[in-house]
Design an enzyme around this catalytic site. Structure first.
Site, PDB file in Angstrom:
ATOM      1  N   ASP A 159       0.833  -1.198   0.000  1.00 61.86           N
ATOM      2  CA  ASP A 159       0.000   0.000   0.000  1.00 61.86           C
ATOM      3  C   ASP A 159       0.870   1.252   0.000  1.00 61.86           C
ATOM      4  O   ASP A 159       1.892   1.313   0.686  1.00 61.86           O
ATOM      5  CB  ASP A 159      -0.901  -0.034   1.240  1.00 61.86           C
ATOM      6  CG  ASP A 159      -1.884   1.105   1.287  1.00 61.86           C
ATOM      7  OD1 ASP A 159      -2.742   1.170   0.397  1.00 61.86           O
ATOM      8  OD2 ASP A 159      -1.801   1.921   2.226  1.00 61.86           O
TER       9      ASP A 159
ATOM     10  N   GLU B 273      14.367 -14.681  -0.770  1.00 58.03           N
ATOM     11  CA  GLU B 273      14.755 -15.827   0.075  1.00 58.03           C
ATOM     12  C   GLU B 273      13.762 -16.973  -0.034  1.00 58.03           C
ATOM     13  O   GLU B 273      14.055 -18.102   0.387  1.00 58.03           O
ATOM     14  CB  GLU B 273      14.850 -15.377   1.538  1.00 58.03           C
ATOM     15  CG  GLU B 273      15.947 -14.373   1.837  1.00 58.03           C
ATOM     16  CD  GLU B 273      15.946 -13.977   3.312  1.00 58.03           C
ATOM     17  OE1 GLU B 273      15.520 -14.818   4.144  1.00 58.03           O
ATOM     18  OE2 GLU B 273      16.342 -12.847   3.629  1.00 58.03           O
TER      19      GLU B 273
END
Length: 540
Positions: free
Chosen positions: A199, A255
Site C-alpha cells: 500500500d 529468500e
C-alpha cells in the site's frame, strides 16, 4: 522458467464485502474460503486480500494495530491457514496487503513513542517541533483533509500523518523500524503467502529537512475538492531513500521461492509513470507496480497508449500491473458510462482490453458481473473522505458494497444479517446466479481463457498502430505469430481496412472482418491472428 506472476490474473477480494459466514453483516475469512471456487472457475491465478490484520477499522483495516494477527472481525490465524490451504488446492496464489507507510495510533509502537522524547521507540514515527508561533513545522497536508500534522501534548511535538489523524507515519529513516516491518512480512512469508500488495509504496520516506511542498502547477481552474491537491508533494513522499528500502524488500522475498510484490504508486500522470518505471527496473526492485493512471476518468486511445508506452520506455526490463477498478475508485462501468455505451458492452470490452495488455492483470471483485457503483445516501456512509467532504466527494463506499451471489436470497446471498453497507436492487440484479450464458460473467470467463490460450497476449511484445480516436489498436507478437487487437472506444460504429497479410478473427469479439473490411460496432473489439508480418490496419 517464467515466473507465475508475469502474466497472472489477480482477483482482488475486499474481505468485508465478499462473503459473511456468521451473520454479523461483515465478510470474513471463512466466507472467502467458501467462495474460492468462483474465483478459480473465473480463471484467475491469484487472489489479493485487502487488509485483514488487527485494526480499530477507522480506515477499514488500513490502520493496523498488530501486523502479525488477524482481526477478530475476519476470524483467526487458523482460518487464514485454512484459506491458504484451500486456495493452493485450487491452484490459486494468495497475496496480502502490507500497510507499512503508517500504522494505527493504537499500535503498541505508537503508544510508546508518543509518551516521551527519550523512550526506546521515540524515533519510530515522524515527530517535529512546532514553529515559534505554535503552528506545524511545515505546510504538508493530509490526503484525507487538513494539515498533515497532529499535536501530541506529552512530547510537545507534532507527528506526521499522510492520511487520517489516527494513522501516524512510521519513520522509515530509522533502521529499527525497517527491521520491524520486514520482520512482520517474514512472518507471513513463513506462513505460506505467495506475495504482497504494498500500500502507498511511494509514501515510505519523507524529506529529513521537512521542507515545504511547492504549489502544484495547475493546467486549468477546475474546482478542487480537497486542499491536498493544491500541492506538488515533492518532499512529503517520492523520496530517493525509497530505492534502497525497496531493494531490501526484494531481497527478503527472494529468500523464498515463487514470491512476488506489487506496489501501489499513489500518483498519476508523468510522476506515477516515472515511479512505476523506477521501482520495477532491473531484478533487484519490486516485481511490478501499478498506479492510478487507469483508475481515473480518462477513456481514450491516446491515454491508454501513453500510459503503457511510458512505463515500457522508462523501464524496458521492468514490469507493470494493470487494472480498471479497485476498492478506492468508482467502478469503471459507471466511471466511463458517460461515453454512451451500454453497461454490458462496456464491461465486455473492458475485460478484452485488460486481457490484451502486456503485464499482469488485476480484477476487482464484482467487475466480472458488470457491477455498477452504488449510489449512497449520507446516512449510509462509512468512508472518512465522504463524511468530511460530502456531497462533492462521494467517497469509496459506493465501490465497496457487498458481493452479490443470488438476487433471490436475503442481501443477495452475502449475509443473513444486516450488511455493513447496503445491497441495493441495481447491484443485486447483477448477481452471479442471475448471470446468463451471454452475460458479463461468461464474457470474463471466456476472455480470461482466451488470454491463457494465446502466448502472444501473455508474453508477446506490443507495438501500437497509429490510428485516430476512438480506435485503440496494437499488435502483440511472439515467435513469428501476431495477434492484432482492435478496440472502438466510442458508442458509434467504426469501419477499418486490413491489408498486407492473411488474417483470421479469433477469440471473443464484437465485430467482424470480411474481404479486408473490418466493422466494429459501438464498444466493439476484435482480435485478428496472422503469421510472419503483422497486418496493416487503417481507417476506412
Amino acid at each position: 522458467m517464467r515466473e507465475w506472476w508475469r502474466d497472472a490474473v489477480i482477483y482482488q477480494v475486499y474481505p468485508r464485502s465478499y462473503q459473511d459466514s456468521d451473520g454479523d453483516g461483515i465478510g470474513d475469512l471463512r466466507g472467502i474460503t467458501s467462495r474460492l471456487d468462483h474465483i478459480a472457475e473465473l480463471g484467475a491465478d491469484a487472489i489479493w486480500l485487502s487488509p485483514i490484520f488487527t485494526s480499530p477499522m477507522e480506515d477499514m483495516g488500513y490502520d493496523v494495530s498488530n501486523y502479525t494477527d488477524i482481526d477478530p472481525l475476519f476470524g483467526t490465524l487458523a482460518d487464514f491457514d485454512a484459506l491458504i490451504a484451500r486456495a493452493h488446492d485450487l491452484g490459486l496464489k494468495v497475496i496480502i496487503d502490507q500497510v507499512i507507510s503508517h500504522s494505527s495510533d493504537r499500535h503498541p509502537w505508537f503508544d510508546e513513542s508518543r509518551t516521551s522524547r527519550d523512550n526506546p521507540k521515540a524515533d519510530w514515527y515522524v515527530w517535529a517541533d512546532p514553529n515559534p508561533d505554535g503552528t506545524p513545522p511545515n505546510n504538508w497536508l493530509s490526503v484525507f483533509g487538513g494539515p498533515g500534522w497532529e499535536w501530541e501534548p506529552r512530547r510537545q511535538q507534532y507527528y506526521m500523518h499522510n492520511f487520517l489523524i489516527s494513522q501516524p507515519d512510521l519513520n522509515m529513516h530509522n533502521p529499527d523500524v525497517q527491521d520491524a516491518v520486514t520482520g512482520a512480512m517474514r512472518f507471513w512469508l513463513d506462513r505460506g503467502v505467495d506475495g504482497f500488495r504494498l500500500d502507498t509504496v511511494n509514501y515510505y520516506f519523507h524529506d529529513r529537512d521537512l521542507r515545504d511542498n511547492p504549489p502544484r502547477q495547475r493546467k486549468d481552474n477546475s474546482p478542487i475538492n480537497q486542499p491536498f491537491d493544491f500541492q506538488d508533494h515533492v518532499h512529503s513522499k517520492n523520496q530517493p531513500e525509497n530505492i534502497a528500502f525497496l531493494a531490501r524488500l526484494r531481497a527478503l522475498t527472494d529468500e523464498f521461492d515463487g514470491r512476488m510484490m506489487v506496489g501501489e504508486v499513489g500518483d498519476a500522470g508523468d510522476t506515477g509513470i516515472r515511479l512505476m518505471a523506477q521501482y520495477t527496473a532491473g531484478d533487484h526492485m519490486l516485481h511490478m507496480c501499478y498506479s492510478f493512471e487507469m483508475l481515473g476518468p480518462d477513456f481514450t486511445a491516446a491515454h491508454f497508449r501513453r500510459v503503457i508506452q511510458g512505463v515500457r520506455d522508462g523501464a524496458p526490463d521492468g514490469h507493470s500491473c494493470w487494472s480498471f477498478s479497485n476498492h478506492d475508485v468508482p467502478r469503471h462501468v459507471s466511471r466511463w458510462a458517460q461515453h454512451g455505451t451500454s453497461r454490458v458492452a462496456l464491461a465486455r470490452q473492458s475485460v478484452a482490453m485488460l486481457m490484451a495488455f502486456p503485464g499482469t492483470i488485476g480484477i476487482y471483485q464484482g467487475e466480472e458481473l458488470g457491477q455498477t457503483e452504488t449510489v449512497m445516501t449520507y446516512d449510509e456512509l462509512t468512508d472518512a473522505q465522504a463524511l468530511r467532504y460530502w456531497p462533492e466527494v462521494k467517497g469509496r463506499d459506493g465501490c465497496r458494497t457487498p458481493m452479490v451471489w443470488d438476487a433471490d436470497q436475503p442481501n443477495a446471498g452475502f449475509s443473513t444479517g444486516k450488511p455493513w453497507l447496503p445491497v441495493k436492487p441495481p447491484q443485486a440484479e447483477q448477481a452471479v446466479a442471475q448471470q446468463g450464458d451471454d452475460g458479463v460473467l461468461a464474457a470474463y470467463r471466456d476472455t480470461i481463457a482466451f488470454r491463457r490460450s494465446q502466448p502472444c497476449l501473455r508474453q508477446g511484445d506490443i507495438a501500437f498502430i497509429d490510428l485516430p480516436e476512438p480506435v485503440l489498436a496494437f499488435h502483440r507478437s511472439l515467435n513469428g505469430q501476431t495477434v492484432t487487437c482492435l478496440f472502438n472506444l466510442s458508442p458509434a460504429p467504426v469501419a477499418l481496412t486490413v491489408a498486407g497479410t492473411a488474417v483470421t478473427a479469433i477469440g471473443p469479439g464484437l465485430g467482424s472482418v470480411k474481404g479486408g473490411q473490418i466493422s466494429l460496432p459501438g464498444s466493439g473489439f476484435l482480435f485478428l491472428q496472422s503469421q510472419d508480418q503483422p497486418p496493416e490496419v487503417a481507417m476506412a
